[in-house]
Scaffold this active site. Structure first.
Site, mmCIF file in Angstrom:
data_model
loop_
_atom_site.group_PDB
_atom_site.id
_atom_site.type_symbol
_atom_site.label_atom_id
_atom_site.label_comp_id
_atom_site.label_asym_id
_atom_site.label_seq_id
_atom_site.Cartn_x
_atom_site.Cartn_y
_atom_site.Cartn_z
ATOM 1 N N ASP A 213 -10.692 14.011 -14.312
ATOM 2 C CA ASP A 213 -10.896 13.744 -12.890
ATOM 3 C C ASP A 213 -11.474 14.956 -12.175
ATOM 4 O OD1 ASP A 213 -10.718 11.426 -11.463
ATOM 5 O OD2 ASP A 213 -8.805 11.889 -10.510
ATOM 6 N N ASP A 268 -6.200 5.520 -10.353
ATOM 7 C CA ASP A 268 -5.209 6.402 -9.758
ATOM 8 C C ASP A 268 -3.892 5.679 -9.487
ATOM 9 O OD1 ASP A 268 -7.079 8.471 -9.712
ATOM 10 O OD2 ASP A 268 -7.891 7.817 -7.791
#
Length: 434
Positions: A213, A268
């Site tokens: 990420d 997420d």
């Protein structure tokens, strides 16, 4: 005044996105307990009277586990897919790509929404109404042996039609509310059905995606570009100023044409969510170990790891939004969520003195572990036999080479002896002639 309204609308957006992220994690985690393998010392739970239950056999619902090998590969495969999508959006027509994605996610979403609606119906519809609902069962068999079966009711059909209608509406309008329903349904189903086989696997997965990420958000424009161009229900959306949005709708009886949204990717939610669900299943494992009485698949037990991890997730996501608000830039949520989930579970285990049980816990079935162990032992024995045979071949080749060398030396000696004899005869003949 307008600035105050925008600021208030933005805070409401953060709160709405945070709430929408927690709901599927909470619901999916509780549902995942139903998929745990029943211990041998646990009594089999009787068949449910609720006609909306999927299966009559509680052992039919076992989770699909991710191993440590899958966890290592996940960031690599995810990076390949993400970069491929980035190249596709950059060099191909985005409109046609989104058409294909819409068709794919509509089909998948229809099934996910139906299942999510069914979960809600089980919790909300009273049994006084459900007891009058007839349950039908279709069985697939071969030579009088049942291969599989499916149970359904009229309510299943109604929910399926509602899902098809919602899918058609979303495909035509791309409405953000319909998109959120799809996104929530995907998240709940993924957290319920996917399982990490151990905390080691979960730590590897979260650590790998932590780096993934950060790299794709901070060091490249890839993640943000794909997220903004990807017109599919893979993110949760909320207007940055819901007050302006609602006011415009009331006054004009139409949706605001250009409205900015706060968004959160489903990754997420799902990735930390399956770790939170693992903590809840560990809570069930430890509570059953201490007090193995009553039905095993229940949600009425102490949940220290689940509460700590879910609280850490909320804190991590709130911190993500705070940093994003202060710096006015997109943030990789897993930068905050991964450490929050890992550290909260480790600290809880350390405080409770359960680190040994924490790392030893696995969701694999005992029979599967025995099969895996036996397979590893057989593989080791096969390797030992192969190595032994290779050594034997090497020794045999060495002996053959030594034998050949001896034979060559003997031949050389014979040749030398015959040559010496001929030379002696030649010398003797020369003397006679003289």
């Amino acid at each position: 005044m307008e600035t105050d309204t925008n600021e208030l609308g933005l805070y409401m957006a953060y709160g709405a996105v945070l709430t929408m992220a927690v709901i599927p994690i909470y619901a999916g985690s509780l549902a995942s307990v139903k998929g745990m393998k029943r211990p041998t010392n646990a009594p089999k739970q009787p068949a449910s009277d609720n006609p909306l239950d999927d299966s009559d056999d509680e052992d039919d619902t076992v989770l699909e586990s991710l191993s440590s090998g899958d966890a290592y590969l996940f960031p690599v495969i995810g990076s390949a897919v993400l970069f491929s999508m980035y190249l596709a959006f950059r060099y191909l027509d985005k409109e046609y790509i989104n058409y294909i994605l819409t068709i794919y996610f509509s089909v998948m979403g229809c099934a996910a929404v139906t299942k999510a609606f069914l979960m809600v119906a089980r919790k909300t519809l009273p049994m006084c109404l459900l007891k009058h609902v007839a349950k039908y069962k279709v069985t697939l068999s071969k030579k009088s042996k049942n291969i599989s079966h499916i149970s359904f009711t009229v309510i299943h059909g109604v929910l399926l039609l509602a899902s098809i209608g919602l899918t058609a509406y979303y495909s035509y309008t791309k409405n953000w509310i319909a998109s959120n329903i799809f996104g929530l349904s995907f998240s709940i189903n993924a957290i319920q059905l996917l399982s990490l086989d151990s905390f080691k696997t979960g730590i590897i997965l979260l650590s790998g995606l932590f780096v993934y990420d950060i790299f794709w958000v901070f060091y490249t424009p890839v993640m943000v570009s794909v997220a903004t161009n990807f017109d599919a229900p893979i993110k949760l959306l909320w207007p940055r100023n819901i007050i302006e949005y609602v006011t415009y709708f009331i006054q004009n009886h139409s949706l605001l044409a250009e409205s900015k949204f706060t968004m959160l990717g489903l990754g997420d939610i799902v990735i930390p969510g399956i770790f939170v669900a693992l903590c809840l299943r560990f809570d069930r494992h430890m509570s059953w170990k201490r007090n193995p009485v009553g039905p095993f698949r229940t949600t009425n037990f102490p949940k220290p790891y689940f509460i700590a991890n879910l609280t850490a997730y909320i804190f991590g996501l709130a911190l993500t939004m705070f940093v994003m608000h202060v710096y006015k830039a997109a943030q990789p949520a897993l930068l905050y969520l991964s450490p929050a989930c890992i550290l909260s579970s480790l600290i809880t285990a350390a405080v409770r003195g359960e680190l040994k049980e924490y790392f030893a816990f696995t969701t694999e079935d005992e029979k599967e572990k025995d099969k895996k162990k036996n397979k590893e032992e057989i593989d080791d024995k096969v390797k030992e036999v192969e190595l032994f045979e290779q050594e034997q071949q090497k020794d045999s080749m060495k002996e053959n080479n030594d034998t050949e060398s001896v034979e060559v030396e003997e031949e050389d000696d014979n040749v030398a002896e015959s040559t010496g004899s001929e030379n002696t005869r030649t010398t003797a003949n020369s003397r006679r002639r003289k």
